[in-house]
Scaffold this motif. Structure first.
Motif, short mmCIF file in Angstrom:
data_model
loop_
_atom_site.label_atom_id
_atom_site.label_comp_id
_atom_site.label_asym_id
_atom_site.label_seq_id
_atom_site.Cartn_x
_atom_site.Cartn_y
_atom_site.Cartn_z
N ASP A 106 0.81 -1.20 0.00
CA ASP A 106 0.00 0.00 0.00
C ASP A 106 0.84 1.25 0.00
O ASP A 106 0.33 2.36 0.01
CB ASP A 106 -0.88 0.02 1.25
CG ASP A 106 -1.73 -1.23 1.33
OD1 ASP A 106 -2.17 -1.66 0.28
OD2 ASP A 106 -1.94 -1.77 2.42
N LEU A 127 4.80 -5.15 -8.58
CA LEU A 127 4.15 -5.55 -7.32
C LEU A 127 4.34 -7.03 -6.99
O LEU A 127 4.54 -7.36 -5.82
CB LEU A 127 2.67 -5.20 -7.37
CG LEU A 127 2.32 -3.71 -7.23
CD1 LEU A 127 0.82 -3.51 -7.39
CD2 LEU A 127 2.77 -3.17 -5.89
N LEU A 186 -6.49 -4.84 -12.18
CA LEU A 186 -6.62 -3.46 -12.65
C LEU A 186 -5.62 -3.17 -13.77
O LEU A 186 -5.94 -2.50 -14.74
CB LEU A 186 -6.41 -2.50 -11.48
CG LEU A 186 -6.49 -1.00 -11.78
CD1 LEU A 186 -7.13 -0.27 -10.60
CD2 LEU A 186 -5.11 -0.41 -12.04
N VAL A 187 -4.41 -3.69 -13.63
CA VAL A 187 -3.38 -3.49 -14.65
C VAL A 187 -3.86 -4.00 -16.00
O VAL A 187 -3.70 -3.33 -17.03
CB VAL A 187 -2.07 -4.20 -14.24
CG1 VAL A 187 -1.11 -4.24 -15.41
CG2 VAL A 187 -1.41 -3.47 -13.08
N GLN A 198 -5.51 -7.43 -2.04
CA GLN A 198 -5.11 -6.17 -2.68
C GLN A 198 -4.23 -6.41 -3.91
O GLN A 198 -4.33 -5.70 -4.92
CB GLN A 198 -4.40 -5.28 -1.66
CG GLN A 198 -5.34 -4.78 -0.57
CD GLN A 198 -4.61 -4.16 0.60
OE1 GLN A 198 -3.37 -4.07 0.60
NE2 GLN A 198 -5.35 -3.72 1.60
N SER A 227 -4.84 5.00 -9.69
CA SER A 227 -3.43 4.59 -9.72
C SER A 227 -2.71 4.77 -8.39
O SER A 227 -1.65 4.21 -8.18
CB SER A 227 -2.68 5.37 -10.80
OG SER A 227 -2.46 6.70 -10.37
N ARG A 228 -3.27 5.59 -7.49
CA ARG A 228 -2.61 5.92 -6.22
C ARG A 228 -1.20 6.46 -6.46
O ARG A 228 -0.26 6.20 -5.72
CB ARG A 228 -2.54 4.69 -5.29
CG ARG A 228 -3.88 4.03 -5.06
CD ARG A 228 -3.85 3.02 -3.93
NE ARG A 228 -2.76 2.08 -4.00
CZ ARG A 228 -2.74 1.01 -4.78
NH1 ARG A 228 -3.76 0.73 -5.59
NH2 ARG A 228 -1.72 0.19 -4.76
N PHE A 248 3.16 -1.03 -10.82
CA PHE A 248 2.17 -2.11 -10.80
C PHE A 248 2.77 -3.42 -11.27
O PHE A 248 2.53 -4.48 -10.69
CB PHE A 248 0.97 -1.75 -11.68
CG PHE A 248 0.00 -0.80 -11.02
CD1 PHE A 248 -0.81 -1.23 -9.98
CD2 PHE A 248 -0.12 0.51 -11.45
CE1 PHE A 248 -1.71 -0.37 -9.37
CE2 PHE A 248 -1.01 1.39 -10.85
CZ PHE A 248 -1.81 0.94 -9.80
N ARG A 257 -3.24 3.08 0.63
CA ARG A 257 -4.59 2.56 0.50
C ARG A 257 -5.18 2.39 1.89
O ARG A 257 -4.51 1.95 2.82
CB ARG A 257 -4.52 1.21 -0.22
CG ARG A 257 -5.82 0.51 -0.39
CD ARG A 257 -5.57 -0.92 -0.81
NE ARG A 257 -5.71 -1.13 -2.22
CZ ARG A 257 -4.85 -1.81 -2.95
NH1 ARG A 257 -3.77 -2.29 -2.42
NH2 ARG A 257 -5.04 -1.98 -4.24
N GLU A 313 -6.45 -7.42 -6.76
CA GLU A 313 -7.15 -6.24 -7.28
C GLU A 313 -6.23 -5.42 -8.17
O GLU A 313 -6.63 -4.96 -9.25
CB GLU A 313 -7.67 -5.39 -6.12
CG GLU A 313 -8.80 -6.03 -5.34
CD GLU A 313 -9.17 -5.22 -4.10
OE1 GLU A 313 -8.46 -4.22 -3.81
OE2 GLU A 313 -10.14 -5.59 -3.42
N ASP A 314 -4.99 -5.23 -7.74
CA ASP A 314 -4.05 -4.40 -8.50
C ASP A 314 -3.66 -5.06 -9.82
O ASP A 314 -3.60 -4.40 -10.87
CB ASP A 314 -2.79 -4.12 -7.68
CG ASP A 314 -3.02 -3.05 -6.62
OD1 ASP A 314 -3.94 -2.23 -6.80
OD2 ASP A 314 -2.29 -3.04 -5.62
#
Length: 468
Positions: free
Chosen positions: A9, A233, A118-119, A111, A222-223, A230, A75, A114-115
């Motif tokens: 995060d 990660l 999302l990518v 998480q 994108s934070r 990403f 996050r 999810e990331d």
């Protein structure tokens, strides 16, 4: 290029008030959720998150220290104690801490999934649909990312299945032991990252690509992470597993079923990480070795081909202010100049002077303000004769003697270079001594600990040194 904390995060800059060791937990847990339980759980969880931040795996480069404002937004997170409505019995402080870490392990998987999803949805599919990159280019950059998502979905389902009626987990060791072998899939993904990062950096020179990626990074989803953050990660998640398990182990009481399983799980994941590091180091070495251009056949020294990994590489300056890209391979130091390239071609590096075998290297740390013996640094600065962050490498042996005084951009990166050079020199001399007395099959294998230092040193000096 791949440059080396990782709470997924992002870092947290808040001060954490430690739990008072003398505080009693008797009575803080009642049949209904109390603020005291939540406060204790919050303090424990934050403390865990701080201590378990991990360094990224090689071959990611060591970057200059960043300002706090450049870090991605954290996050919002939930604590295990936030999920507990009631408990039929009291828990000790250590057990609460154990449950918080297990919950952090579980939430981290959620998480990550999810990331990674999302990518694919926000980056891969739109860039393909809008013809911003070709399918082949996207395949090289994203690699086997798709195959990692089901692996982590499997672990998440297993961890969530361990939660009992009161949302506590008894044993986690056997589950991790059974799942960790799946992570061998990371070898393929991480080895691909070397070329993926180079291609992504190259494609960013395209205005359409740069514009699309910038818009994504500025969007709230994108934070403040860019695409490479990403894509990296999974690696950062990989190195966090042993740290989380060690935190669980610290809070596991004697005679607990996990007391025997957790050390085995930790040993297993560390072996897997070492294997990923070794293979990634080999892939990085091969990638940059292919990019070397030689002006003379004498520069093709056997140590370059025999090297199996890179200790580090990055930009340094010569005594005349020339920017050099320097590679410290396992067995040889190679000074190069980047070659001008077109947008579609891979990066290439023109070998500068003769490569310096590590077994014959001599290293000298030059104190700040001291000119080199040849006087090459003398008068390098207008109105300031202080020379900083320099060191000298020289060699004597089978070829003509050489000496190069080099400048890093700051003291931190200088020390990183010196540390890597010393390791290379010691290892090469030990290897040379043993190979002279051993059969070929008994040759030294690289020390796995060295791979913790394999990283690009992205060194860009802010100080220009004019020719003398």
């Amino acid at each position: 290029m791949v440059q080396v904390h990782f709470n997924l995060d992002g870092p947290c800059n808040k001060r954490v008030k430690p739990v008072d060791k003398s505080a009693s937990v008797t009575g803080i847990i009642t049949p209904v959720k109390t603020p005291a339980l939540k406060r204790l759980g919050q303090s424990i969880q934050r403390s865990i998150s701080f201590r378990t931040e991990a360094r990224p795996l090689p071959p990611m480069p060591i970057r200059a220290r960043q300002k706090a404002s450049s870090f991605p937004r954290r996050r919002s997170s939930q604590l295990w104690s936030d999920t507990v409505d009631s408990l039929s019995h009291e828990l000790s402080t250590k057990e609460i801490k154990r449950q918080e870490v297990i919950y952090e392990l579980t939430q981290g998987e959620k998480q990550l999934i999810e990331d990674l999803s999302l990518v694919k949805k926000v980056y891969y599919e739109p860039m393909l649909k809008l013809d911003i990159m070709t399918e082949s280019e996207l395949g090289q950059i994203f690699g086997t990312l798709d195959s990692l998502i089901p692996l982590h979905e499997d672990l998440l389902a297993r961890l969530e299945g361990l939660r009992g009626a009161e949302k506590t987990v008894q044993e986690v060791g056997p589950t991790m032991m059974d799942w960790f072998p799946c992570l061998e899939a990371y070898i393929t993904y991480c080895c691909n990252q070397v070329g993926a990062k180079a291609l992504l950096d190259q494609k960013k020179q395209d205005r359409r690509v740069e514009h699309f990626l910038r818009l994504c990074q500025e969007s709230s989803f994108s934070r403040k992470l860019d695409l490479w953050n990403f894509l990296d990660l999974p690696r950062s998640r990989l190195v966090k597993y042993p740290l989380l398990l060690k935190e669980i182990q610290k809070s596991t009481p004697p005679e607990h079923p996990d007391e025997e399983e957790l050390p085995q799980a930790i040993e297993l994941i560390q072996r897997i990480i070492t294997e990923v590091n070794l293979k990634t180091g080999e892939a990085e070495c091969q990638f940059y070795r292919r990019g070397l251009c030689y002006s003379e056949d004498s520069q093709r020294v056997p140590e370059i081909q025999a090297s199996r990994f890179l200790y580090c590489h990055g930009e340094l300056k010569s005594t005349k202010g020339q920017k050099l890209h320097v590679f410290l391979f396992e067995l040889v130091l190679v000074l190069t100049r980047p070659v001008a390239q077109d947008r579609e071609g891979p990066a290439q590096f023109q070998v500068y002077r003769q490569p310096l075998p590590a077994a014959h290297l001599h290293l000298e740390d030059l104190p700040d303000g001291e000119p080199s013996s040849s006087g090459s640094f003398r008068g390098a600065f207008t109105g300031n004769d202080k020379v900083k962050n320099c060191f000298r490498v020289s060699t004597t042996g089978r070829s003509k003697s050489q000496s190069h005084s080099l400048q890093a951009n700051d003291s931190f990166n200088k020390q990183q270079w010196i540390s890597c050079l010393r390791q290379a020199m010691v290892q090469s001399r030990d290897r040379q001594a043993q190979t002279s007395h051993c059969k070929p099959s008994e040759r030294l294998s690289p020390d796995p600990a060295l791979y913790n230092n394999i990283a690009e040193l992205n060194l860009n000096s802010d100080v220009e040194m004019p020719d003398t």
